[in-house]
Design a protein around this motif. Structure first.
Motif, PDB file in Angstrom:
ATOM      1  N   ASP A  85       0.846  -1.190   0.000  1.00  0.00           N
ATOM      2  CA  ASP A  85       0.000   0.000   0.000  1.00  0.00           C
ATOM      3  C   ASP A  85       0.885   1.244   0.000  1.00  0.00           C
ATOM      4  O   ASP A  85       2.106   1.168  -0.059  1.00  0.00           O
ATOM      5  CB  ASP A  85      -0.985  -0.007   1.171  1.00  0.00           C
ATOM      6  N   SER A  86       0.270   2.425   0.072  1.00  0.00           N
ATOM      7  CA  SER A  86       1.026   3.671  -0.030  1.00  0.00           C
ATOM      8  C   SER A  86       1.939   3.907   1.180  1.00  0.00           C
ATOM      9  O   SER A  86       2.834   4.738   1.119  1.00  0.00           O
ATOM     10  CB  SER A  86       0.076   4.847  -0.199  1.00  0.00           C
ATOM     11  N   TYR A  87       1.730   3.173   2.264  1.00  0.00           N
ATOM     12  CA  TYR A  87       2.586   3.298   3.445  1.00  0.00           C
ATOM     13  C   TYR A  87       3.686   2.244   3.474  1.00  0.00           C
ATOM     14  O   TYR A  87       4.476   2.200   4.401  1.00  0.00           O
ATOM     15  CB  TYR A  87       1.751   3.192   4.721  1.00  0.00           C
ATOM     16  N   GLY A  88       3.728   1.377   2.474  1.00  0.00           N
ATOM     17  CA  GLY A  88       4.744   0.344   2.416  1.00  0.00           C
ATOM     18  C   GLY A  88       4.360  -0.941   3.116  1.00  0.00           C
ATOM     19  O   GLY A  88       5.175  -1.844   3.237  1.00  0.00           O
ATOM     20  N   LYS A  89       3.114  -1.052   3.574  1.00  0.00           N
ATOM     21  CA  LYS A  89       2.692  -2.265   4.253  1.00  0.00           C
ATOM     22  C   LYS A  89       2.483  -3.362   3.214  1.00  0.00           C
ATOM     23  O   LYS A  89       1.806  -3.180   2.221  1.00  0.00           O
ATOM     24  CB  LYS A  89       1.396  -2.010   5.018  1.00  0.00           C
ATOM     25  N   GLU A  90       3.057  -4.516   3.501  1.00  0.00           N
ATOM     26  CA  GLU A  90       3.000  -5.639   2.583  1.00  0.00           C
ATOM     27  C   GLU A  90       1.762  -6.484   2.855  1.00  0.00           C
ATOM     28  O   GLU A  90       1.412  -6.746   4.000  1.00  0.00           O
ATOM     29  CB  GLU A  90       4.258  -6.486   2.761  1.00  0.00           C
ATOM     30  N   SER A  91       1.106  -6.900   1.790  1.00  0.00           N
ATOM     31  CA  SER A  91      -0.007  -7.842   1.932  1.00  0.00           C
ATOM     32  C   SER A  91       0.046  -8.824   0.772  1.00  0.00           C
ATOM     33  O   SER A  91       0.658  -8.562  -0.258  1.00  0.00           O
ATOM     34  CB  SER A  91      -1.345  -7.102   1.964  1.00  0.00           C
ATOM     35  N   TYR A  92      -0.578  -9.957   0.950  1.00  0.00           N
ATOM     36  CA  TYR A  92      -0.575 -11.006  -0.060  1.00  0.00           C
ATOM     37  C   TYR A  92      -1.949 -11.041  -0.708  1.00  0.00           C
ATOM     38  O   TYR A  92      -2.961 -11.100  -0.031  1.00  0.00           O
ATOM     39  CB  TYR A  92      -0.254 -12.356   0.594  1.00  0.00           C
ATOM     40  N   GLY A  93      -1.974 -10.961  -2.024  1.00  0.00           N
ATOM     41  CA  GLY A  93      -3.260 -10.963  -2.703  1.00  0.00           C
ATOM     42  C   GLY A  93      -3.097 -11.128  -4.197  1.00  0.00           C
ATOM     43  O   GLY A  93      -2.058 -11.559  -4.692  1.00  0.00           O
ATOM     44  N   GLU A  94      -4.141 -10.776  -4.918  1.00  0.00           N
ATOM     45  CA  GLU A  94      -4.164 -10.936  -6.358  1.00  0.00           C
ATOM     46  C   GLU A  94      -3.474  -9.749  -7.027  1.00  0.00           C
ATOM     47  O   GLU A  94      -3.774  -8.595  -6.732  1.00  0.00           O
ATOM     48  CB  GLU A  94      -5.619 -11.037  -6.820  1.00  0.00           C
ATOM     49  N   VAL A  95      -2.529 -10.034  -7.929  1.00  0.00           N
ATOM     50  CA  VAL A  95      -1.810  -9.002  -8.664  1.00  0.00           C
ATOM     51  C   VAL A  95      -1.896  -9.301 -10.155  1.00  0.00           C
ATOM     52  O   VAL A  95      -2.097 -10.442 -10.559  1.00  0.00           O
ATOM     53  CB  VAL A  95      -0.331  -8.901  -8.226  1.00  0.00           C
ATOM     54  N   GLN A  96      -1.745  -8.261 -10.949  1.00  0.00           N
ATOM     55  CA  GLN A  96      -1.768  -8.403 -12.402  1.00  0.00           C
ATOM     56  C   GLN A  96      -0.337  -8.569 -12.895  1.00  0.00           C
ATOM     57  O   GLN A  96       0.566  -7.853 -12.464  1.00  0.00           O
ATOM     58  CB  GLN A  96      -2.408  -7.157 -13.019  1.00  0.00           C
ATOM     59  N   GLY A  97      -0.092  -9.509 -13.803  1.00  0.00           N
ATOM     60  CA  GLY A  97       1.247  -9.741 -14.326  1.00  0.00           C
ATOM     61  C   GLY A  97       1.207 -10.181 -15.772  1.00  0.00           C
ATOM     62  O   GLY A  97       0.134 -10.283 -16.374  1.00  0.00           O
ATOM     63  N   HIS A  98       2.377 -10.439 -16.330  1.00  0.00           N
ATOM     64  CA  HIS A  98       2.492 -10.872 -17.729  1.00  0.00           C
ATOM     65  C   HIS A  98       3.019 -12.297 -17.790  1.00  0.00           C
ATOM     66  O   HIS A  98       3.868 -12.683 -17.003  1.00  0.00           O
ATOM     67  CB  HIS A  98       3.470  -9.985 -18.487  1.00  0.00           C
ATOM     68  N   THR A  99       2.534 -13.050 -18.725  1.00  0.00           N
ATOM     69  CA  THR A  99       3.133 -14.327 -19.076  1.00  0.00           C
ATOM     70  C   THR A  99       3.718 -14.156 -20.466  1.00  0.00           C
ATOM     71  O   THR A  99       3.200 -13.410 -21.278  1.00  0.00           O
ATOM     72  CB  THR A  99       2.104 -15.469 -19.080  1.00  0.00           C
ATOM     73  N   ASN A 100       4.794 -14.862 -20.715  1.00  0.00           N
ATOM     74  CA  ASN A 100       5.494 -14.695 -21.970  1.00  0.00           C
ATOM     75  C   ASN A 100       6.034 -16.052 -22.398  1.00  0.00           C
ATOM     76  O   ASN A 100       6.574 -16.789 -21.580  1.00  0.00           O
ATOM     77  CB  ASN A 100       6.635 -13.700 -21.749  1.00  0.00           C
ATOM     78  N   LYS A 101       5.879 -16.380 -23.662  1.00  0.00           N
ATOM     79  CA  LYS A 101       6.487 -17.603 -24.177  1.00  0.00           C
ATOM     80  C   LYS A 101       6.931 -17.354 -25.605  1.00  0.00           C
ATOM     81  O   LYS A 101       6.370 -16.509 -26.311  1.00  0.00           O
ATOM     82  CB  LYS A 101       5.535 -18.792 -24.094  1.00  0.00           C
ATOM     83  N   GLY A 102       7.972 -18.068 -26.003  1.00  0.00           N
ATOM     84  CA  GLY A 102       8.482 -17.846 -27.343  1.00  0.00           C
ATOM     85  C   GLY A 102       9.554 -18.828 -27.722  1.00  0.00           C
ATOM     86  O   GLY A 102       9.896 -19.735 -26.972  1.00  0.00           O
ATOM     87  N   SER A 103      10.078 -18.626 -28.922  1.00  0.00           N
ATOM     88  CA  SER A 103      11.139 -19.486 -29.421  1.00  0.00           C
ATOM     89  C   SER A 103      12.010 -18.702 -30.388  1.00  0.00           C
ATOM     90  O   SER A 103      11.550 -17.744 -31.021  1.00  0.00           O
ATOM     91  CB  SER A 103      10.558 -20.720 -30.121  1.00  0.00           C
ATOM     92  N   SER A 104      13.257 -19.117 -30.490  1.00  0.00           N
ATOM     93  CA  SER A 104      14.214 -18.527 -31.423  1.00  0.00           C
ATOM     94  C   SER A 104      14.974 -19.647 -32.103  1.00  0.00           C
ATOM     95  O   SER A 104      15.224 -20.700 -31.509  1.00  0.00           O
ATOM     96  CB  SER A 104      15.217 -17.631 -30.692  1.00  0.00           C
ATOM     97  N   TYR A 105      15.339 -19.394 -33.343  1.00  0.00           N
ATOM     98  CA  TYR A 105      16.141 -20.355 -34.100  1.00  0.00           C
ATOM     99  C   TYR A 105      17.206 -19.573 -34.852  1.00  0.00           C
ATOM    100  O   TYR A 105      16.913 -18.525 -35.449  1.00  0.00           O
ATOM    101  CB  TYR A 105      15.261 -21.118 -35.094  1.00  0.00           C
ATOM    102  N   TRP A 106      18.445 -20.036 -34.799  1.00  0.00           N
ATOM    103  CA  TRP A 106      19.511 -19.389 -35.546  1.00  0.00           C
ATOM    104  C   TRP A 106      20.596 -20.396 -35.839  1.00  0.00           C
ATOM    105  O   TRP A 106      20.662 -21.466 -35.240  1.00  0.00           O
ATOM    106  CB  TRP A 106      20.067 -18.175 -34.807  1.00  0.00           C
ATOM    107  N   VAL A 107      21.455 -20.034 -36.797  1.00  0.00           N
ATOM    108  CA  VAL A 107      22.584 -20.864 -37.195  1.00  0.00           C
ATOM    109  C   VAL A 107      23.849 -20.082 -36.882  1.00  0.00           C
ATOM    110  O   VAL A 107      23.981 -18.918 -37.264  1.00  0.00           O
ATOM    111  CB  VAL A 107      22.520 -21.210 -38.699  1.00  0.00           C
ATOM    112  N   SER A 108      24.777 -20.704 -36.175  1.00  0.00           N
ATOM    113  CA  SER A 108      26.018 -20.030 -35.801  1.00  0.00           C
ATOM    114  C   SER A 108      26.915 -19.885 -37.033  1.00  0.00           C
ATOM    115  O   SER A 108      26.708 -20.562 -38.046  1.00  0.00           O
ATOM    116  CB  SER A 108      26.738 -20.827 -34.717  1.00  0.00           C
ATOM    117  N   PRO A 109      27.931 -19.024 -36.962  1.00  0.00           N
ATOM    118  CA  PRO A 109      28.870 -18.906 -38.086  1.00  0.00           C
ATOM    119  C   PRO A 109      29.582 -20.222 -38.408  1.00  0.00           C
ATOM    120  O   PRO A 109      30.035 -20.427 -39.524  1.00  0.00           O
ATOM    121  CB  PRO A 109      29.873 -17.849 -37.606  1.00  0.00           C
TER     122      PRO A 109
END
Length: 167
Positions: A85-109
């Motif tokens: 909260d605005s006073y710095g008090k910590e509480s445990y609850g529901e928060v909004q976040g991001h999920t991310n997934k992906g892939s990369s493919y490359w060929v080395s020199p």
């Protein structure tokens, strides 16, 4: 009449030539940078996409002429986590976040092919790929602290008497 004189003086002051000259003058045109050993000059982007949705989710990808590809998708999700909260008090609850997934493919020199896939969510960042190092597996048994079978000596309690004023 005075208003007319003031307006005329302001008009003359605004029309007077200025002696201000900028310290930096940009060149007329910029030349493309030249590299002595540009072995990647012929690589071009062959496809590209970017989708963004109103709910905060989306996906993007690209492919290049050297067969390098990257795909990534993301979405917003509700997690259980710490909030403050605005006073710095910590509480445990529901928060909004991001999920991310992906892939990369490359060929080395050297010609070696690499594929990397990953997921990043409430469990953390989890990359997967055959080229990633793996921690060694320990086959030995961990030592256990010794258990003592005897009683430790206890100092005898001294007699205690309340003395002094009020007792």
């Amino acid at each position: 009449m005075q208003l007319f004189v003031v307006a005329a003086l302001l008009a003359v002051a605004a029309a007077a030539p200025s002696s201000y000259e900028p310290a930096y003058k940009a060149p007329a045109s910029y030349a493309a940078p030249s590299y002595k050993d540009n072995k990647y000059a012929d690589i071009t982007v062959t496809s590209q996409s970017d989708v963004r949705n109103l709910d905060g989710s989306g996906a993007w990808s690209y492919a290049q002429s050297d067969y390098t590809t990257r795909d990534e998708s993301y979405a917003q999700k509700k997690f259980q986590g710490k909030t403050y909260d605005s006073y710095g008090k910590e509480s445990y609850g529901e928060v909004q976040g991001h999920t991310n997934k992906g892939s990369s493919y490359w060929v080395s020199p050297e010609g070696q092919k690499f594929t990397l896939t990953w997921v990043a969510d409430d469990a953390g960042f989890q990359p997967k790929g055959d080229h990633l190092p793996v921690a060694p597996v320990h086959v030995y048994e961990l030592p256990v602290a010794p258990v003592h079978e005897y009683e430790l000596p206890v100092a005898p309690a001294l007699p205690y008497k309340r003395t002094g004023p009020g007792y």
